[in-house]
Design an enzyme around this catalytic site. Structure first.
Site, PDB file in Angstrom:
ATOM      1  N   HIS A 280       0.818  -1.225   0.000  1.00 49.53           N
ATOM      2  CA  HIS A 280       0.000   0.000   0.000  1.00 49.53           C
ATOM      3  C   HIS A 280       0.849   1.273   0.000  1.00 49.53           C
ATOM      4  O   HIS A 280       0.349   2.355  -0.292  1.00 49.53           O
ATOM      5  CB  HIS A 280      -1.038  -0.014   1.134  1.00 49.53           C
ATOM      6  CG  HIS A 280      -0.521   0.399   2.473  1.00 49.53           C
ATOM      7  ND1 HIS A 280      -0.250  -0.484   3.482  1.00 49.53           N
ATOM      8  CD2 HIS A 280      -0.251   1.629   2.983  1.00 49.53           C
ATOM      9  CE1 HIS A 280       0.164   0.177   4.541  1.00 49.53           C
ATOM     10  NE2 HIS A 280       0.169   1.461   4.259  1.00 49.53           N
ATOM     11  N   ASP A 325      -0.651  -7.447   1.579  1.00 52.88           N
ATOM     12  CA  ASP A 325      -0.050  -6.114   1.611  1.00 52.88           C
ATOM     13  C   ASP A 325       1.470  -6.246   1.776  1.00 52.88           C
ATOM     14  O   ASP A 325       2.026  -6.002   2.837  1.00 52.88           O
ATOM     15  CB  ASP A 325      -0.669  -5.319   2.780  1.00 52.88           C
ATOM     16  CG  ASP A 325      -0.280  -3.856   2.739  1.00 52.88           C
ATOM     17  OD1 ASP A 325       0.329  -3.419   1.735  1.00 52.88           O
ATOM     18  OD2 ASP A 325      -0.584  -3.148   3.724  1.00 52.88           O
ATOM     19  N   SER A 421       3.937   2.356   8.358  1.00 55.59           N
ATOM     20  CA  SER A 421       3.608   1.337   7.352  1.00 55.59           C
ATOM     21  C   SER A 421       4.828   0.864   6.595  1.00 55.59           C
ATOM     22  O   SER A 421       5.723   1.655   6.285  1.00 55.59           O
ATOM     23  CB  SER A 421       2.641   1.917   6.323  1.00 55.59           C
ATOM     24  OG  SER A 421       1.361   1.835   6.822  1.00 55.59           O
ATOM     25  N   GLY A 422       4.837  -0.422   6.298  1.00 54.69           N
ATOM     26  CA  GLY A 422       5.944  -0.985   5.526  1.00 54.69           C
ATOM     27  C   GLY A 422       7.112  -1.373   6.420  1.00 54.69           C
ATOM     28  O   GLY A 422       7.984  -2.126   6.020  1.00 54.69           O
TER      29      GLY A 422
HETATM   30  N1  ARG Z   1      -1.517   2.342   7.235  1.00 53.54           N
HETATM   31  C1  ARG Z   1      -0.700   3.127   8.090  1.00 53.54           C
HETATM   32  C2  ARG Z   1       0.391   3.820   7.291  1.00 53.54           C
HETATM   33  O1  ARG Z   1       0.207   4.005   6.119  1.00 53.54           O
HETATM   34  C3  ARG Z   1      -0.144   2.359   9.234  1.00 53.54           C
HETATM   35  C4  ARG Z   1      -1.185   1.818  10.090  1.00 53.54           C
HETATM   36  C5  ARG Z   1      -0.734   1.165  11.276  1.00 53.54           C
HETATM   37  N2  ARG Z   1      -1.750   1.415  12.208  1.00 53.54           N
HETATM   38  C6  ARG Z   1      -1.806   0.907  13.411  1.00 53.54           C
HETATM   39  N3  ARG Z   1      -2.743   1.310  14.190  1.00 53.54           N
HETATM   40  N4  ARG Z   1      -0.968  -0.003  13.777  1.00 53.54           N
HETATM   41  O2  ARG Z   1       1.396   4.275   7.781  1.00 53.54           O
END
Ligand code: ARG
Length: 470
Positions: A280, A325, A421-422
């Site tokens: 993503h 993902d 993320s990642g």
């Molecule tokens: N999707 C989020 C990002 O793009 C990270 C989400 C992680 N969230 C969490 N509550 N652990 O950085």
């Protein structure tokens, strides 16, 4: 401490030499011999007492007295040096020996295999048992198996041993001590492995060689002085959590940045050129020439910076369900491993983490929902949560698929957040770190009953191998 290590040894030596020179000059000896008894009359009585006192300090007595004082001062300085000044130095050895009661298995050649991992831990445990005992002197630091190869009598083991000894000791003398401890253990201890004494060889190596050998292995963290890093025990969250204490604490962490827009996502180094991250992260932009990756504990300045040459997204990534993902990014030029940049181990599909296992998540993400990116890397200790619990109606109500892994706390408070993320979710297995998850999604950050959801890396082990050959 570094200052002390570098300078104190020399200063103390100065003091010792100084006092010896003072006590033993030829001039002072000559003065002592000149104090011979003389004849005197009664009228000279007051001088008699004086001469008696002088006789008491005859040359031999004076010399003995001086020597005794010098010895006491010397011993005192020695004791202070021993207990107060830590001028210990690391000594590294390459050990090789044959073990007769292990049958060679083909998978020992594959470092990430379960067979190699378990066998090397058994051997490393045995080494701590041998050297970490009162008579071992408490000088043993750590050992790492480098290679297990076949031998007609069983297997041949190659491993690195690390010790701390006073810097005044010589590598050869320490080698003798190590051999003595080992040979004694082979005789008196009931060890799980049968080592042939005659096959045992020990070679002193320098820190560069040691690092080169360990760089063959993934998931090892070391400080700049080549000491293994202690296990992390932080309880804080990335949301309000703690900054990483040391350079080299999470050496596989990378920041993926879009040229002109800065940090977008985290990623983990899994080889000299490959990064593992979330699919993503590339939703907005899949053009590899617009991306760079940096390493080090701060985004600016970075320790190392590289361009991205290739981006591979999982073919079945679904942006609605967040399934699969996972993505790979290849650097245009390789990074060299060091104490600051290192690769993390990929788990074999056999790794099963029971619920409530301690794992760490790291990242430059925001510390509050929708907050700004952090320039300093942060870390948080979280716990794995079973998919059954995570899929409960009051938690994520069936949204967790087999390729996902939940980690955090049911009461919330500690979690990854936007911008993480990642990035990696890692697990410490006997001081070797494995990436078990990739930060993927979550409802807001650190809310009760809304833990972080991660891509379950073990599920994609074969996919990673098919794209990278790792
Ligand atoms: N999707 C989020 C990002 O793009 C990270 C989400 C992680 N969230 C969490 N509550 N652990 O950085």
């Amino acid at each position: 401490m570094k200052f002390l290590e570098e300078n104190t040894g020399e200063k103390l030596l100065d003091i010792c030499l100084g006092s010896e020179v003072f006590e033993m000059t030829p001039w002072s000896w000559q003065m002592m011999w000149q104090l011979t008894p003389v004849e005197f009359s009664e009228a000279e009585y007051p001088r008699i007492e004086y001469h008696r006192r002088q006789q008491f300090w005859d040359p031999i007595r004076l010399a003995l007295f001086t020597l005794a004082i010098a010895a006491i001062i010397g011993i005192a300085i020695g004791i202070v040096t021993h207990f107060v000044v830590e001028d210990d130095k690391s000594f590294y050895y390459l050990a090789s020996f044959k073990v007769s009661n292990i049958k060679y298995k083909e998978n020992y050649a594959v470092r990430s295999s379960r067979e190699f991992t378990e066998r090397s831990h058994q051997i490393e445990r045995m080494m701590s048992k041998i050297f970490r005992r009162p008579s071992g002197g408490g000088r043993f630091v750590k050992s790492h198996v480098i290679k297990i190869s076949p031998d007609e009598k069983g297997v041949n083991v190659l491993m690195v041993l690390m010790f701390r000894y006073p810097s005044t000791d010589s590598a050869e003398r320490i080698k003798k001590k190590i051999e003595r401890i080992l040979y004694q253990s082979l005789k008196i201890k009931q060890l799980p492995l049968t080592i042939y004494k005659s096959s045992f060889s020990l070679t002193p190596i320098n820190s560069k060689k040691m690092r080169d050998l360990l760089n063959n292995r993934c998931g090892i963290r070391m400080t700049s002085s080549n000491m293994p890093l202690p296990a992390s025990s932080s309880m804080e969250r990335i949301v309000n959590g703690r900054e990483t204490a040391m350079e080299g604490e999470w050496p596989w962490q990378a920041s993926l940045q879009l040229i002109g827009s800065g940090h977008q996502c985290g990623a983990s180094l899994i080889s000299n050129t490959w990064l593992l991250t979330a699919a993503h992260c590339f939703r907005k932009n899949k053009n590899s020439s617009q991306w760079i990756a940096t390493f080090g504990t701060t985004i600016t300045p970075p320790a190392v910076r590289r361009r991205v040459g290739k981006i591979i997204l999982h073919e079945e990534y679904h942006k609605i369900t967040n399934e699969n993902d996972i993505a790979l990014a290849q650097l245009t030029t390789r990074v060299e491993f060091s104490n600051i940049v290192q690769r993390v181990c990929l788990p074999d599909s056999y790794i099963k983490l029971p619920p409530k296992t301690s794992v760490f998540v790291t990242g430059f993400g925001s510390i509050v929902d929708d907050g700004p990116t952090q320039n300093k890397l942060r870390q948080a200790r979280v716990e794995t949560i079973s998919t059954d619990v995570c899929n409960r109606k009051d938690v994520y109500d069936g949204l967790i698929t087999p390729g996902m892994l939940c980690a955090g706390f049911m009461e919330g408070k500690i979690d990854a957040c936007k911008g993480d993320s990642g990035g990696p979710l890692v697990y410490d297995n006997h001081d070797i770190w494995y990436i078990v998850g990739i930060v993927s999604w979550g409802q807001s950050c650190a809310l009760p009953k809304k833990p972080g959801v991660y891509t379950r890396v073990a599920t994609y082990r074969d996919w990673i191998a098919s794209k990278t050959g790792i």
